[in-house]
Design a protein around this motif. Structure first.
Motif, PDB file in Angstrom:
ATOM      1  N   TYR A  11     -15.365   1.943  35.981  1.00 24.37           N
ATOM      2  CA  TYR A  11     -15.127   2.940  34.926  1.00 24.37           C
ATOM      3  C   TYR A  11     -16.103   2.672  33.789  1.00 24.37           C
ATOM      4  O   TYR A  11     -16.351   1.522  33.435  1.00 24.37           O
ATOM      5  N   LEU A  13     -16.648   3.154  29.942  1.00 23.62           N
ATOM      6  CA  LEU A  13     -15.847   3.498  28.777  1.00 23.62           C
ATOM      7  C   LEU A  13     -16.560   3.032  27.520  1.00 23.62           C
ATOM      8  O   LEU A  13     -16.776   1.830  27.330  1.00 23.62           O
ATOM      9  N   ILE A  18     -16.329  -1.154  33.248  1.00 20.19           N
ATOM     10  CA  ILE A  18     -15.155  -1.920  33.672  1.00 20.19           C
ATOM     11  C   ILE A  18     -15.116  -1.895  35.196  1.00 20.19           C
ATOM     12  O   ILE A  18     -14.988  -0.828  35.797  1.00 20.19           O
ATOM     13  N   ALA A  20     -13.148  -2.108  37.877  1.00 16.55           N
ATOM     14  CA  ALA A  20     -11.738  -2.092  38.263  1.00 16.55           C
ATOM     15  C   ALA A  20     -11.570  -2.628  39.679  1.00 16.55           C
ATOM     16  O   ALA A  20     -10.595  -3.305  39.983  1.00 16.55           O
ATOM     17  N   ALA A  39      -2.111  -9.713  37.496  1.00 19.35           N
ATOM     18  CA  ALA A  39      -1.804  -9.371  36.117  1.00 19.35           C
ATOM     19  C   ALA A  39      -2.145  -7.907  35.852  1.00 19.35           C
ATOM     20  O   ALA A  39      -2.876  -7.276  36.614  1.00 19.35           O
ATOM     21  N   SER A  40      -1.625  -7.408  34.759  1.00 22.96           N
ATOM     22  CA  SER A  40      -1.942  -6.046  34.328  1.00 22.96           C
ATOM     23  C   SER A  40      -3.444  -5.916  34.127  1.00 22.96           C
ATOM     24  O   SER A  40      -4.072  -6.792  33.541  1.00 22.96           O
ATOM     25  N   GLY A  41      -4.031  -4.858  34.653  1.00 23.62           N
ATOM     26  CA  GLY A  41      -5.457  -4.640  34.490  1.00 23.62           C
ATOM     27  C   GLY A  41      -6.320  -5.260  35.582  1.00 23.62           C
ATOM     28  O   GLY A  41      -7.543  -5.154  35.559  1.00 23.62           O
ATOM     29  N   SER A  42      -5.669  -5.883  36.589  1.00 22.21           N
ATOM     30  CA  SER A  42      -6.448  -6.570  37.629  1.00 22.21           C
ATOM     31  C   SER A  42      -7.004  -5.624  38.690  1.00 22.21           C
ATOM     32  O   SER A  42      -7.802  -6.035  39.523  1.00 22.21           O
ATOM     33  N   GLY A  43      -6.555  -4.368  38.688  1.00 20.11           N
ATOM     34  CA  GLY A  43      -7.116  -3.390  39.621  1.00 20.11           C
ATOM     35  C   GLY A  43      -6.156  -2.912  40.701  1.00 20.11           C
ATOM     36  O   GLY A  43      -6.561  -2.184  41.608  1.00 20.11           O
ATOM     37  N   LYS A  44      -4.871  -3.268  40.585  1.00 18.18           N
ATOM     38  CA  LYS A  44      -3.903  -2.943  41.629  1.00 18.18           C
ATOM     39  C   LYS A  44      -3.734  -1.434  41.820  1.00 18.18           C
ATOM     40  O   LYS A  44      -3.783  -0.935  42.937  1.00 18.18           O
ATOM     41  N   THR A  45      -3.524  -0.743  40.708  1.00 23.44           N
ATOM     42  CA  THR A  45      -3.297   0.699  40.804  1.00 23.44           C
ATOM     43  C   THR A  45      -4.565   1.411  41.285  1.00 23.44           C
ATOM     44  O   THR A  45      -4.496   2.346  42.095  1.00 23.44           O
ATOM     45  N   THR A  46      -5.704   0.942  40.815  1.00 22.44           N
ATOM     46  CA  THR A  46      -6.967   1.529  41.270  1.00 22.44           C
ATOM     47  C   THR A  46      -7.088   1.388  42.784  1.00 22.44           C
ATOM     48  O   THR A  46      -7.446   2.351  43.478  1.00 22.44           O
TER      49      THR A  46
HETATM   50  P1  ADP Z   1      -3.409  -2.711  37.263  1.00 23.82           P
HETATM   51  O1  ADP Z   1      -2.737  -1.635  38.039  1.00 23.82           O
HETATM   52  O2  ADP Z   1      -3.593  -3.978  38.033  1.00 23.82           O
HETATM   53  O3  ADP Z   1      -2.720  -2.966  35.966  1.00 23.82           O
HETATM   54  P2  ADP Z   1      -5.586  -0.808  37.002  1.00 23.82           P
HETATM   55  O4  ADP Z   1      -6.063  -0.600  38.395  1.00 23.82           O
HETATM   56  O5  ADP Z   1      -4.722   0.236  36.424  1.00 23.82           O
HETATM   57  O6  ADP Z   1      -4.887  -2.242  36.900  1.00 23.82           O
HETATM   58  O7  ADP Z   1      -6.851  -0.990  36.052  1.00 23.82           O
HETATM   59  C1  ADP Z   1      -7.928  -1.867  36.341  1.00 23.82           C
HETATM   60  C2  ADP Z   1      -8.910  -1.829  35.193  1.00 23.82           C
HETATM   61  O8  ADP Z   1      -9.553  -0.561  35.117  1.00 23.82           O
HETATM   62  C3  ADP Z   1      -8.274  -2.040  33.829  1.00 23.82           C
HETATM   63  O9  ADP Z   1      -9.162  -2.815  33.051  1.00 23.82           O
HETATM   64  C4  ADP Z   1      -8.127  -0.649  33.275  1.00 23.82           C
HETATM   65  O10 ADP Z   1      -8.151  -0.666  31.884  1.00 23.82           O
HETATM   66  C5  ADP Z   1      -9.323   0.059  33.880  1.00 23.82           C
HETATM   67  N1  ADP Z   1      -9.061   1.492  34.119  1.00 23.82           N
HETATM   68  C6  ADP Z   1      -8.151   2.007  34.971  1.00 23.82           C
HETATM   69  N2  ADP Z   1      -8.194   3.355  34.991  1.00 23.82           N
HETATM   70  C7  ADP Z   1      -9.167   3.702  34.121  1.00 23.82           C
HETATM   71  C8  ADP Z   1      -9.714   4.962  33.685  1.00 23.82           C
HETATM   72  N3  ADP Z   1      -9.264   6.127  34.161  1.00 23.82           N
HETATM   73  N4  ADP Z   1     -10.722   4.924  32.765  1.00 23.82           N
HETATM   74  C9  ADP Z   1     -11.191   3.758  32.295  1.00 23.82           C
HETATM   75  N5  ADP Z   1     -10.730   2.551  32.669  1.00 23.82           N
HETATM   76  C10 ADP Z   1      -9.724   2.514  33.564  1.00 23.82           C
END
Ligand code: ADP
Ligand code: MG
Length: 233
Positions: A11, A13, A18, A20, A39-46
């Motif tokens: 990403y 920004l 970043i 992800a 941890a939060s922000g580690s890329g799980k949701t991505t």
């Molecule tokens: P998790 O689910 O493990 O908390 P995410 O996959 O949501 O982590 O995010 C991984 C990283 O990518 C984080 O640093 C988050 O801030 C960044 N990120 C996620 N989605 C976006 C987006 N749409 N735009 C910019 N940065 C993003």
């Protein structure tokens, strides 16, 4: 069921990049129950979004249930999401004005042709998650755990091959959360492939395999020999 090779997502920004996902290689066989921790922000949701075809990678490849996600057309991708994958989210994402059964049959309404027995199938799916007597309730008339069960029934009504759950117990108390995880264990024992995203080690303990992410990379990948022992006790 799942094969990713050097999967990347960056990403941009405000002038910074970043990473992800920073080169994720992952192989998940059919029927495995896998927790993705970190941890939060580690890329799980991505990562989950890539596996479910909700988002496209910038690099590498992702193959799910025989589909090369990056190569699917817009329509093929929509069909893949509808037919191959079931999604469950932290906040249930149910439609407030629809009854339980009408929430559950939603994915079948998008099928072409629409199955004639969609109501019957939705009732069966609700029955399978222990809510056979709550079909006419609206979300506000159900507890958090029951709402999440409705969401699981909705995810399963189309008989997907893969269930993706992003922090499904994040909004539930520990007892309700344990019941929900036991339901996932039973589903995996019936052959469903499950990827459960969580930042909680106790939740991950229900899975057969626990993968940990940090800064967009897989940093550990372990089989959990004690998985399911909680069910026996
Ligand atoms: P998790 O689910 O493990 O908390 P995410 O996959 O949501 O982590 O995010 C991984 C990283 O990518 C984080 O640093 C988050 O801030 C960044 N990120 C996620 N989605 C976006 C987006 N749409 N735009 C910019 N940065 C993003
Ligand atoms: Mg997340």
């Amino acid at each position: 069921m799942i094969k990713t090779k050097c999967l990347r997502k960056t990403y941009h920004l405000g002038g910074t990049d970043i990473h992800a996902l920073d080169g994720v290689d992952l192989h998940i066989p059919k029927g495995q129950f896998v927790a993705i921790c970190g941890a939060s922000g580690s890329g799980k949701t991505t990562l989950m979004n890539m596996l479910g075809g909700l988002d496209q990678p910038d690099g590498g490849s992702v193959e799910v249930d025989g589909h090369d996600i990056a190569r699917l057309s817009h329509n093929a991708l929509a069909r893949f999401r509808n037919e191959s994958v079931g999604f469950v989210f932290q906040h249930f994402n149910l439609l407030a004005r629809r009854t339980a059964v009408s929430n559950v049959l939603l994915p079948l309404e998008y099928r072409r042709p629409k199955p004639g027995d969609h109501k019957k199938r939705a009732c069966r799916a609700l029955n399978d998650v222990g809510l056979g007597d709550r079909t006419a309730h609206r979300p506000a008339e159900l507890s958090g755990g029951q709402q999440q069960r409705v969401a699981i029934a909705r995810a399963l009504v189309g008989e997907p091959r893969l269930l993706l759950a992003d922090e499904p117990t994040g909004a539930l108390d520990s007892q309700t959360s344990a019941e929900l995880l036991e339901l996932l264990v039973r589903l995996s024992q019936q052959g469903l492939t499950i990827v459960l995203i969580t930042h909680d080690k106790e939740v991950a303990a229900y899975a057969r395999r626990v993968i940990t992410m940090s800064d967009g990379k897989i940093v550990s990948d372990q089989m959990n020999t004690e998985a399911n022992t909680k069910l026996a006790s």
